[in-house]
Design a protein around this motif. Structure first.
Motif, short mmCIF file in Angstrom:
data_model
loop_
_atom_site.label_atom_id
_atom_site.label_comp_id
_atom_site.label_asym_id
_atom_site.label_seq_id
_atom_site.Cartn_x
_atom_site.Cartn_y
_atom_site.Cartn_z
N SER A 196 28.66 48.59 52.53
CA SER A 196 28.47 48.11 51.16
C SER A 196 29.83 48.10 50.49
CB SER A 196 27.49 48.99 50.38
OG SER A 196 28.01 50.29 50.21
N LEU A 197 30.03 47.13 49.64
CA LEU A 197 31.31 46.97 48.94
C LEU A 197 31.02 46.59 47.49
CD1 LEU A 197 34.38 46.50 48.63
CD2 LEU A 197 34.06 44.26 49.71
N ALA A 198 31.52 47.41 46.58
CA ALA A 198 31.37 47.12 45.15
C ALA A 198 32.76 47.08 44.53
CB ALA A 198 30.51 48.18 44.47
N LEU A 199 33.07 45.99 43.89
CA LEU A 199 34.36 45.83 43.21
C LEU A 199 34.11 45.78 41.71
CD1 LEU A 199 37.44 45.28 43.46
CD2 LEU A 199 36.87 42.83 43.50
N ALA A 200 34.83 46.61 40.95
CA ALA A 200 34.68 46.65 39.49
C ALA A 200 36.06 46.78 38.87
CB ALA A 200 33.80 47.81 39.07
N THR A 201 36.25 46.10 37.74
CA THR A 201 37.54 46.12 37.05
C THR A 201 37.37 46.74 35.67
OG1 THR A 201 38.31 44.16 38.22
CG2 THR A 201 39.44 44.71 36.16
N ASN A 202 38.22 47.71 35.40
CA ASN A 202 38.23 48.37 34.10
C ASN A 202 39.69 48.47 33.65
OD1 ASN A 202 37.76 49.85 31.82
ND2 ASN A 202 37.12 51.72 32.87
N GLY A 203 40.04 47.64 32.67
CA GLY A 203 41.42 47.64 32.18
C GLY A 203 42.38 47.18 33.25
N ASP A 204 43.36 48.03 33.56
CA ASP A 204 44.40 47.67 34.53
C ASP A 204 44.07 48.12 35.95
OD1 ASP A 204 45.97 46.46 32.62
OD2 ASP A 204 47.12 48.28 32.18
N VAL A 205 42.83 48.50 36.21
CA VAL A 205 42.47 48.99 37.54
C VAL A 205 41.22 48.27 38.05
CG1 VAL A 205 41.81 50.97 38.94
CG2 VAL A 205 43.44 51.26 37.05
N SER A 206 41.34 47.72 39.26
CA SER A 206 40.18 47.21 39.99
C SER A 206 39.88 48.21 41.10
CB SER A 206 40.45 45.83 40.59
OG SER A 206 40.55 44.85 39.58
N THR A 207 38.66 48.72 41.12
CA THR A 207 38.28 49.71 42.12
C THR A 207 37.31 49.10 43.11
OG1 THR A 207 38.58 51.53 40.56
CG2 THR A 207 37.24 51.98 42.52
N ALA A 208 37.68 49.18 44.39
CA ALA A 208 36.81 48.71 45.46
C ALA A 208 36.17 49.94 46.11
CB ALA A 208 37.60 47.92 46.48
N THR A 209 34.86 50.09 45.93
CA THR A 209 34.14 51.23 46.49
C THR A 209 33.44 50.79 47.77
OG1 THR A 209 33.81 52.11 44.27
CG2 THR A 209 32.41 52.99 46.03
N ILE A 210 33.82 51.41 48.87
CA ILE A 210 33.31 51.04 50.19
C ILE A 210 32.54 52.21 50.78
CG2 ILE A 210 33.98 50.49 52.57
CD1 ILE A 210 36.43 49.02 51.36
N HIS A 211 31.32 51.94 51.22
CA HIS A 211 30.51 52.94 51.93
C HIS A 211 30.08 52.34 53.26
CE1 HIS A 211 29.99 56.00 48.76
NE2 HIS A 211 30.00 54.98 47.91
N SER A 212 30.22 53.14 54.31
CA SER A 212 29.76 52.70 55.63
C SER A 212 29.44 53.92 56.48
CB SER A 212 30.82 51.86 56.33
OG SER A 212 30.39 51.49 57.63
#
Length: 616
Positions: free
Chosen positions: A163-179
């Motif tokens: 699973s891959l969730a990408l979210a952007t908050n201000g100056d940071v994009s966080t890609a959360t990966i679970h496997s």
């Protein structure tokens, strides 16, 4: 601003060329509009260059699948993007130690792919002045990766989901990966890299601001076969092939490493094999190189599957037997006229009458296990045995008579079956008494009336290389044999060139275009012959490049981008045909070229920039 750049040339050293970056600082007169009905990017003259949508932004956000290849199982993409630089990547990993070290390697490859997507001239330039410059310089892409399983070797049972969730908050994009496994996490990083595109007007990469993906492959076996015996292929070319496979989530590199033509593998126990069988001292694979390729593939989510093809497809390399007091290990070697004893020159088959042959075969298996291990599969080859070789060899004929085996066709098939059973036992012994499934090509031994007699379904997987119309497909499935599809009418990539024996076209012409590759649906083919088969018996498929007419110089153009079409077929087995995949496919070819893969052109660049207008 005019700057000078050094282009390395083979004989001239450094050639200075002048690049005028100010040209690219000008606003393009063209913009792109996303047609919501067709999901295509429409090129048109921009009425306001300051608010025009660039080609990169449109490609990332217009199609429901963006420019992802192969397309994921489930995907939701935002239509907004932010600029960033490939140097602004941070990461945090939660995983077992052995997996964490692999993930460090995978993250380094991910970052390298971002840089490859960011042209050289842009790396020497800052992002465009104004708010974009500040945004790109300050924006961080953070990777948050969690893997729960310590399994670091691929098998047919490996869970490659992620699973891959990408979210952007201000100056940071966080890609959360679970496997569950390293392999799924690696696939997620490949998908994440495809969320980015280089934007020429901004001189920066763009990344989608948010996305959610759940993804897993339909088939556990997704392969590419490369023959390195008919023509030698350098290690660097094999590395590049593995790089391209990883970009397409193909997970099995089937290495057809020996054949009658040459034996290029150096064996410590039998150095005579390469002395007699290698094309030259420069065209040999040594243990350290083979082990390097195995590890190189593992990091990229790929098993390296060895094939030692026997009892046919052997010959050159075995001529030393009589001099060493072992007799003829192989017979019919280079025998003429070749058409009477094999399907292509040169001929050769193992000598069933010589018990020393099994000693040598066991030594070969032991070294192969050492090179490629730990192995979860082994390919025995096993096709294109020519009985006329055996039944015209005096030693074998006398042996058949002396042992009351008979001289009928079935008698020779019986001894072929005995050979295969002994080969499986020799491999098991070499593998520390751990039995692994053996793969065999379809052959006379896999035909109805023979296969159940000689090849237990628990022990063997059958690779189908005949046409999609072959009724053996249904028979194999109804008898509970696991199968891998490589039907030559769709997935043989050496087809469609001039004949190398005689004139005209080669035997499996015509050429198999990417559309033909894409539309070859294993489940659909199987359903024509059986309505009761277990879909789990279809392990997947494989495209094959036999190299009678190819070597490292032709490798990329033979394989790519056609194997990318294979990648999407085997990852998701889409219900639609190639038409709905075309725009993403064309774009993905461009991405592979930026990564250093010399993939064939599919269309003029104009078609890429004017989607939907190059139709039949």
């Amino acid at each position: 601003m005019k700057e000078k750049y050094c282009i390395s040339t083979l004989f001239l050293g450094c050639l200075l060329v002048q690049f005028d970056s100010s040209v690219f600082a000008q606003d393009s007169p063209w913009g792109y509009r996303c047609d919501g009905d067709t999901s295509k990017c429409i090129k048109e003259e921009a009425t306001d260059p300051l608010i025009q949508t660039s080609f990169a932004q449109c490609k990332l956000t217009c199609n429901p699948y963006g420019v992802l290849w192969p397309k994921p199982t489930s995907v939701s993409l935002d239509d907004q993007v932010v600029p960033f630089l490939p140097s602004n990547v941070t990461s945090a990993v939660v995983a077992p130690p052995n997996v964490a070290s692999l993930l460090d390697e995978a993250i380094a490859i991910f970052i390298d792919n971002l840089h490859k997507n960011y042209p050289k001239y842009s790396q020497d330039m800052t992002p465009r002045a104004g708010p974009y410059k500040s945004a790109a310089n300050n924006h961080i892409l953070h990777l948050d990766i969690t893997v729960t399983n310590s399994d670091d070797r691929l098998s047919l049972h490996t869970d490659e989901s992620y699973s891959l969730a990408l979210a952007t908050n201000g100056d940071v994009s966080t890609a959360t990966i679970h496997s569950p496994t390293y392999f799924g996490a690696r696939h997620a990083l490949e998908t994440l890299s495809q969320f980015t595109e280089y934007d020429e007007p901004l001189h920066a990469l763009l990344i989608i601001t948010s996305a959610t993906i759940e993804d897993s492959p339909v088939f556990p076996y997704r392969g590419v076969l490369l023959d390195t015996a008919r023509n030698f292929v350098q290690i660097t070319d094999i590395e590049r092939t593995l790089d391209a496979m990883s970009a397409n989530k193909l997970n099995t590199f089937h290495w057809h490493i020996t054949d009658t033509h040459s034996f290029p593998v150096y064996l410590t126990s039998r150095p005579e094999m390469t002395h007699y069988g290698a094309y030259s001292s420069r065209e040999i694979y040594y243990a350290r190189e083979i082990m390097h390729i195995v590890e190189y593939g593992r990091i990229r989510g790929i098993r390296v599957l060895p094939e030692y093809d026997a009892p046919a497809h052997v010959g050159n390399g075995f001529q030393w037997g009589p001099k060493e007091g072992l007799g003829d290990i192989a017979v019919c070697v280079n025998k003429e006229p070749w058409a009477s004893y094999c399907v292509e020159p040169p001929c050769g088959q193992l000598n069933l009458a010589n018990p020393k042959m099994y000693d040598v075969l066991g030594e070969i298996y032991s070294e192969f296990v050492n090179f490629f291990g730990p192995i979860d599969l082994f390919h025995f080859g096993g096709d294109e045995v020519n009985l006329n070789c055996w039944n015209t060899t005096e030693e074998i004929v006398n042996w058949m008579i002396e042992n009351d085996f008979g001289l009928s066709e079935d008698s020779y098939y019986d001894q072929w079956g005995v050979f295969q059973a002994r080969a499986l036992q020799l491999l098991t012994t070499a593998n520390g008494d751990q039995k692994v499934p053996g793969i065999l090509w379809t052959s006379h031994l896999t035909e109805a009336g023979r296969i159940e007699k000689y090849l237990p379904s628990d022990d063997y997987i059958i690779q189908i290389w005949t046409e999609e119309t072959d009724p053996i497909i249904g028979e194999l499935l109804d008898k509970n044999y696991r199968v891998i599809f490589s039907n030559y009418d769709h997935w043989y990539l050496d087809c469609g060139f001039g004949a190398w024996v005689g004139e005209g076209n080669n035997w499996c012409s015509p050429y198999k275009g990417w559309q033909t590759v894409y539309d070859n649906n294993p489940i659909e083919i199987a359903s024509r012959y059986s309505t009761t088969f277990d879909p789990a018996l279809i392990l997947g498929g494989e495209a094959a490049l036999w190299t009678e007419q190819a070597d490292g110089e032709a490798l990329d153009s033979r394989l790519w981008p056609r194997c990318a079409a294979l990648g999407e077929r085997l990852w998701g087995n889409p219900a639609h045909n190639w038409v709905l995949a075309e725009s993403r496919f064309i774009h993905h070819r461009q991405r592979m070229v930026r990564r250093g893969i010399q993939a064939d052109r599919i269309q003029p660049q104009w078609c890429h920039q004017n989607e939907g207008l190059c139709y039949a």
